[in-house]
Design a protein around this motif. Structure first.
Motif, PDB file in Angstrom:
ATOM      1  N   VAL A   7       0.838  -1.113  -0.058  1.00  0.00           N
ATOM      2  CA  VAL A   7      -0.117   0.108   0.194  1.00  0.00           C
ATOM      3  C   VAL A   7       1.095   1.385   0.058  1.00  0.00           C
ATOM      4  CG1 VAL A   7      -1.621   1.155   1.321  1.00  0.00           C
ATOM      5  CG2 VAL A   7      -1.693  -1.090   1.029  1.00  0.00           C
ATOM      6  N   LEU A  10      -1.957   5.742   0.109  1.00  0.00           N
ATOM      7  CA  LEU A  10      -3.318   5.592   0.267  1.00  0.00           C
ATOM      8  C   LEU A  10      -3.948   6.759   1.170  1.00  0.00           C
ATOM      9  CD1 LEU A  10      -5.671   3.931  -0.436  1.00  0.00           C
ATOM     10  CD2 LEU A  10      -5.531   2.846   1.792  1.00  0.00           C
ATOM     11  N   THR A  46      -9.495   1.274   5.401  1.00  0.00           N
ATOM     12  CA  THR A  46      -8.267   0.800   4.820  1.00  0.00           C
ATOM     13  C   THR A  46      -8.438  -0.661   4.033  1.00  0.00           C
ATOM     14  OG1 THR A  46      -6.929   2.261   6.066  1.00  0.00           O
ATOM     15  CG2 THR A  46      -5.805   0.303   5.306  1.00  0.00           C
ATOM     16  N   ILE A  50      -8.582  -2.413   0.168  1.00  0.00           N
ATOM     17  CA  ILE A  50      -8.002  -3.523  -0.319  1.00  0.00           C
ATOM     18  C   ILE A  50      -8.700  -4.657  -0.890  1.00  0.00           C
ATOM     19  CG2 ILE A  50      -5.927  -4.989   0.323  1.00  0.00           C
ATOM     20  CD1 ILE A  50      -5.299  -3.021   2.357  1.00  0.00           C
ATOM     21  N   ILE A  61      -2.124   0.408  -4.691  1.00  0.00           N
ATOM     22  CA  ILE A  61      -2.338  -0.981  -3.957  1.00  0.00           C
ATOM     23  C   ILE A  61      -1.909  -1.907  -5.088  1.00  0.00           C
ATOM     24  CG2 ILE A  61      -3.834  -2.353  -2.528  1.00  0.00           C
ATOM     25  CD1 ILE A  61      -5.137   0.079  -1.863  1.00  0.00           C
TER      26      ILE A  61
END
Ligand code: ADP
Ligand code: MG
Length: 252
Positions: A7, A10, A46, A50, A61
């Motif tokens: 990541v 982000l 978060t 993902i 990502i």
């Protein structure tokens, strides 16, 4: 160490509110990675980004070599996501629910073996609504494994469980890790993170403020001169409780 999730910077805004403010971290294949933090820190946001369930504002990502922007469908196939327990049809039994998931994932699984792994074999013909909180959580973790994922995501899996059921879930999660599945978990129980996680990222107000193994974080704090305000005892109230009531399940 193989990086299975990367990541980079982000960000997630809800309107003008910056819920995630440019976080970067890597998750290694085969570890239990914890996202810790108070309510509202941005943990679920978060995870759901993902998991391809929520759009990000910006950032990059990569999941198992796949770019989230280019291959979300491929990513979906290699991850297991725990649904909120309210997402299950209450009137179906466990075998019927597993069949339903197999249909959704277009895959097959050995249902009894799966139920055995989460210690629910003798509940196979029981309806979902007939199970205790701990059993429901174990079942929902089992459903994350149906598509034989490389990574599973667990968002506060032990919230609301009694100490015995929590310990049992920790063992289950470690077993899943030991079989080679990477686990990302959120929790705000620090004892749980300390027992379970290989590394943790501590989030607060949309930022990662620490990222290390629990051991290293504790050693660093002690090395900085920190001392607990009162002399610590070599047991706590939870130890007393477990010692008195045992580690066996009460729900079965
Ligand atoms: P955590 O899981 O760490 O408790 P969340 O990711 O759920 O935190 O939420 C982070 C922040 O973003 C919170 O302030 C929350 O109120 C806000 N938030 C989450 N989802 C939405 C949404 N759909 N719309 C607006 N704000 C949201
Ligand atoms: Mg959350």
């Amino acid at each position: 160490m193989e990086t299975i999730i990367s990541v980079k910077d982000l960000k997630k805004n809800y309107g003008k509110f910056e819920a995630v403010k440019g976080i970067s971290f890597d998750v290694y294949a085969g570890e239990i990675f914890g996202l810790l933090g108070p309510n509202g820190a941005g943990k679920s946001t978060t995870l759901e980004i993902i998991e391809t369930l929520r759009d990000k504002t910006s950032g990059k990502i990569i999941v198992d070599g796949l770019d989230l922007d280019k291959s979300p469908e491929k990513i979906k196939k290699i991850i297991g996501v725990q649904l909120q327990t309210s997402g299950f049809y209450p009137g179906l039994n466990l075998l019927e629910l597993i069949d339903l998931f197999c249909g959704l994932y277009n895959t097959k699984t050995d249902s009894m073996q799966l139920l055995e792994m989460v210690n629910l074999k003798d509940k196979a013909k029981n309806k979902y609504k007939e199970m205790s909180g701990g059993q429901k959580q174990r079942f929902s973790i089992a459903t994350t494994l149906i598509n034989h994922p490389r990574i599973i995501f667990l968002d506060e899996p032990t919230t609301g469980l009694d100490p015995q059921a929590r310990r049992n879930l920790w063992e289950l999660i470690k077993t899943i890790r030991d079989k080679g599945t990477t686990v990302i978990i959120t929790t705000h129980y620090m004892d749980e993170a300390e027992q379970l996680c290989d590394r943790v990222a501590i989030m607060d107000e949309g930022k990662i403020i620490a990222l290390q193994s629990p051991d290293k974080l504790i050693d660093d704090l002690v090395a900085s001169g920190f001392e607990r305000p009162k002399v610590t005892k070599s047991a706590n109230l939870e130890d007393v409780f477990i010692n008195l009531t045992g580690k066996d399940f009460r729900e079965d």
